[in-house]
Design a protein around this motif. Structure first.
Motif, PDB file in Angstrom:
ATOM      1  N   LEU A 179      53.018  55.115  29.651  1.00 22.40           N
ATOM      2  CA  LEU A 179      52.348  55.774  30.765  1.00 22.40           C
ATOM      3  C   LEU A 179      50.913  56.140  30.396  1.00 22.40           C
ATOM      4  O   LEU A 179      49.992  55.989  31.209  1.00 22.40           O
ATOM      5  CB  LEU A 179      53.129  57.020  31.174  1.00 22.40           C
ATOM      6  N   ALA A 180      50.714  56.606  29.170  1.00 22.55           N
ATOM      7  CA  ALA A 180      49.360  56.938  28.721  1.00 22.55           C
ATOM      8  C   ALA A 180      48.477  55.699  28.686  1.00 22.55           C
ATOM      9  O   ALA A 180      47.293  55.747  29.057  1.00 22.55           O
ATOM     10  CB  ALA A 180      49.416  57.586  27.337  1.00 22.55           C
ATOM     11  N   PHE A 181      49.049  54.576  28.279  1.00 20.68           N
ATOM     12  CA  PHE A 181      48.300  53.318  28.259  1.00 20.68           C
ATOM     13  C   PHE A 181      47.846  52.934  29.663  1.00 20.68           C
ATOM     14  O   PHE A 181      46.709  52.507  29.871  1.00 20.68           O
ATOM     15  CB  PHE A 181      49.168  52.207  27.660  1.00 20.68           C
ATOM     16  N   VAL A 182      48.735  53.095  30.646  1.00 20.32           N
ATOM     17  CA  VAL A 182      48.400  52.754  32.028  1.00 20.32           C
ATOM     18  C   VAL A 182      47.311  53.673  32.560  1.00 20.32           C
ATOM     19  O   VAL A 182      46.354  53.224  33.207  1.00 20.32           O
ATOM     20  CB  VAL A 182      49.655  52.824  32.912  1.00 20.32           C
ATOM     21  N   VAL A 183      47.420  54.966  32.299  1.00 14.71           N
ATOM     22  CA  VAL A 183      46.417  55.926  32.778  1.00 14.71           C
ATOM     23  C   VAL A 183      45.052  55.628  32.176  1.00 14.71           C
ATOM     24  O   VAL A 183      44.034  55.617  32.875  1.00 14.71           O
ATOM     25  CB  VAL A 183      46.866  57.365  32.457  1.00 14.71           C
ATOM     26  N   VAL A 184      45.018  55.367  30.873  1.00 16.55           N
ATOM     27  CA  VAL A 184      43.744  55.057  30.211  1.00 16.55           C
ATOM     28  C   VAL A 184      43.154  53.757  30.750  1.00 16.55           C
ATOM     29  O   VAL A 184      41.940  53.653  30.980  1.00 16.55           O
ATOM     30  CB  VAL A 184      43.942  54.975  28.675  1.00 16.55           C
ATOM     31  N   ASN A 185      44.011  52.766  30.977  1.00 16.96           N
ATOM     32  CA  ASN A 185      43.537  51.480  31.487  1.00 16.96           C
ATOM     33  C   ASN A 185      42.950  51.613  32.894  1.00 16.96           C
ATOM     34  O   ASN A 185      41.887  51.044  33.194  1.00 16.96           O
ATOM     35  CB  ASN A 185      44.694  50.483  31.503  1.00 16.96           C
ATOM     36  N   THR A 186      43.630  52.371  33.759  1.00 16.30           N
ATOM     37  CA  THR A 186      43.120  52.535  35.118  1.00 16.30           C
ATOM     38  C   THR A 186      41.848  53.384  35.135  1.00 16.30           C
ATOM     39  O   THR A 186      40.948  53.138  35.936  1.00 16.30           O
ATOM     40  CB  THR A 186      44.186  53.182  36.018  1.00 16.30           C
ATOM     41  N   TRP A 187      41.759  54.363  34.253  1.00 12.58           N
ATOM     42  CA  TRP A 187      40.531  55.166  34.159  1.00 12.58           C
ATOM     43  C   TRP A 187      39.367  54.300  33.697  1.00 12.58           C
ATOM     44  O   TRP A 187      38.248  54.424  34.195  1.00 12.58           O
ATOM     45  CB  TRP A 187      40.732  56.335  33.210  1.00 12.58           C
ATOM     46  N   SER A 188      39.635  53.402  32.747  1.00 11.42           N
ATOM     47  CA  SER A 188      38.604  52.485  32.281  1.00 11.42           C
ATOM     48  C   SER A 188      38.142  51.571  33.410  1.00 11.42           C
ATOM     49  O   SER A 188      36.940  51.291  33.548  1.00 11.42           O
ATOM     50  CB  SER A 188      39.143  51.656  31.108  1.00 11.42           C
ATOM     51  N   SER A 189      39.075  51.111  34.245  1.00  8.39           N
ATOM     52  CA  SER A 189      38.718  50.251  35.373  1.00  8.39           C
ATOM     53  C   SER A 189      37.860  51.009  36.383  1.00  8.39           C
ATOM     54  O   SER A 189      36.904  50.460  36.935  1.00  8.39           O
ATOM     55  CB  SER A 189      39.985  49.730  36.061  1.00  8.39           C
ATOM     56  N   LEU A 190      38.189  52.272  36.626  1.00  6.46           N
ATOM     57  CA  LEU A 190      37.420  53.089  37.557  1.00  6.46           C
ATOM     58  C   LEU A 190      36.004  53.297  37.041  1.00  6.46           C
ATOM     59  O   LEU A 190      35.026  53.178  37.793  1.00  6.46           O
ATOM     60  CB  LEU A 190      38.118  54.432  37.757  1.00  6.46           C
ATOM     61  N   THR A 191      35.874  53.592  35.749  1.00  5.22           N
ATOM     62  CA  THR A 191      34.548  53.782  35.146  1.00  5.22           C
ATOM     63  C   THR A 191      33.748  52.491  35.181  1.00  5.22           C
ATOM     64  O   THR A 191      32.534  52.504  35.447  1.00  5.22           O
ATOM     65  CB  THR A 191      34.702  54.273  33.691  1.00  5.22           C
ATOM     66  N   SER A 192      34.409  51.373  34.910  1.00  2.00           N
ATOM     67  CA  SER A 192      33.730  50.076  34.947  1.00  2.00           C
ATOM     68  C   SER A 192      33.223  49.765  36.343  1.00  2.00           C
ATOM     69  O   SER A 192      32.125  49.210  36.510  1.00  2.00           O
ATOM     70  CB  SER A 192      34.698  48.980  34.481  1.00  2.00           C
ATOM     71  N   ALA A 193      34.007  50.120  37.366  1.00  2.00           N
ATOM     72  CA  ALA A 193      33.576  49.890  38.752  1.00  2.00           C
ATOM     73  C   ALA A 193      32.330  50.703  39.076  1.00  2.00           C
ATOM     74  O   ALA A 193      31.400  50.206  39.727  1.00  2.00           O
ATOM     75  CB  ALA A 193      34.711  50.246  39.718  1.00  2.00           C
TER      76      ALA A 193
END
Length: 251
Positions: free
Chosen positions: A53-67
């Motif tokens: 779950l932590a991996f998913v949260v970090v990955n989606t946060w990274s995608s949001l920042t990249s956007a």
């Protein structure tokens, strides 16, 4: 956002209700050995699930920042082209500067609502083609114009490339089967927790409610961040408002 709050509240309340029922059913029964066996299993499964779950949260946060970063990079090309064309004749300058402003407004007014649905705006597609045609129609007449024209071609290429990235980011990056596994894993983790016996019913109810709250809120947060242009945490078109002001116009 209201739906997210409703899902979190419902899952927390349901877990508390089930925990009350389980606690009343086991009232007066000794389960010390039972707790010992469940404890090892719960620790192992909980550790694995929390890591996933932590991996998913970090990955989606990274995608949001990249956007967000990509949007500022895309919008910065508009003022660059706007001022580079100022050394060219009025027939090219006026047409290109007008189209650049129209492009920024169209992205805000048309493409942002379209990306909320995972789509692109036909109006922005048309304006982007107009920009390409207008830039390619320019013929530099001196070294200064040649240098600025080369910069304009670079801005044009980056504008198109970053827009493609933005449209791709409007789609979720985590596939549906993965979400099914995460939700199923969360339900199983809470289900295992229901098997524990606590000295007091209220203690078990509070623990299960907190566990459901943490799992459901983390899943909802990750799901929201996986859609950078949809939901309560969507990226706003602030960068294009800034670009419009830099081109001398009120957004």
């Amino acid at each position: 956002m209201e739906m997210i709050v409703l899902v979190i509240a419902a899952s927390t309340a349901l877990s508390a209700f089930v925990a009350i029922g389980v606690g009343r059913y086991r009232a007066g029964k000794s389960s010390s050995d039972h707790n010992s066996v469940l404890g090892y299993f719960f620790s192992s499964v909980g550790a694995f699930y929390s890591f996933l779950l932590a991996f998913v949260v970090v990955n989606t946060w990274s995608s949001l920042t990249s956007a967000q970063t990509n949007i500022y990079e895309e919008s910065s090309n508009l003022p660059g082209m706007y001022y580079n064309v100022s050394v060219f004749p009025d027939e090219h300058r006026i047409a290109l500067q007008t189209t650049l402003k129209a492009y920024a407004h169209a992205v805000i007014d048309h493409e942002w609502p379209a990306m909320d649905r995972g789509e692109a705006s036909p109006e922005v597609n048309r304006l982007l083609e107009d920009l390409r045609r207008q830039v390619l129609a320019i013929q530099p007449q001196n070294p200064q114009q040649s240098a600025l024209y080369g910069a304009m071609l670079g801005h044009m290429g980056k504008l198109a490339a970053t827009r493609r990235v933005r449209l791709n980011q409007a789609h979720p990056s985590i596939p549906t089967p993965f979400w099914i596994g995460l939700i199923g894993g969360g339900v199983m983790l809470i289900g295992v927790g229901m098997g524990f016996h606590a000295p007091k019913i209220w203690m078990h109810v509070v623990l299960m409610a907190v566990l459901a709250l943490v799992v459901s809120s983390s899943l909802c947060l990750a799901r929201t961040m996986d859609h950078p242009f949809h939901g309560g945490i969507k990226v706003p078109p602030t960068a294009f408002h800034i670009a419009i002001r830099q081109m001398g116009e009120s957004p």
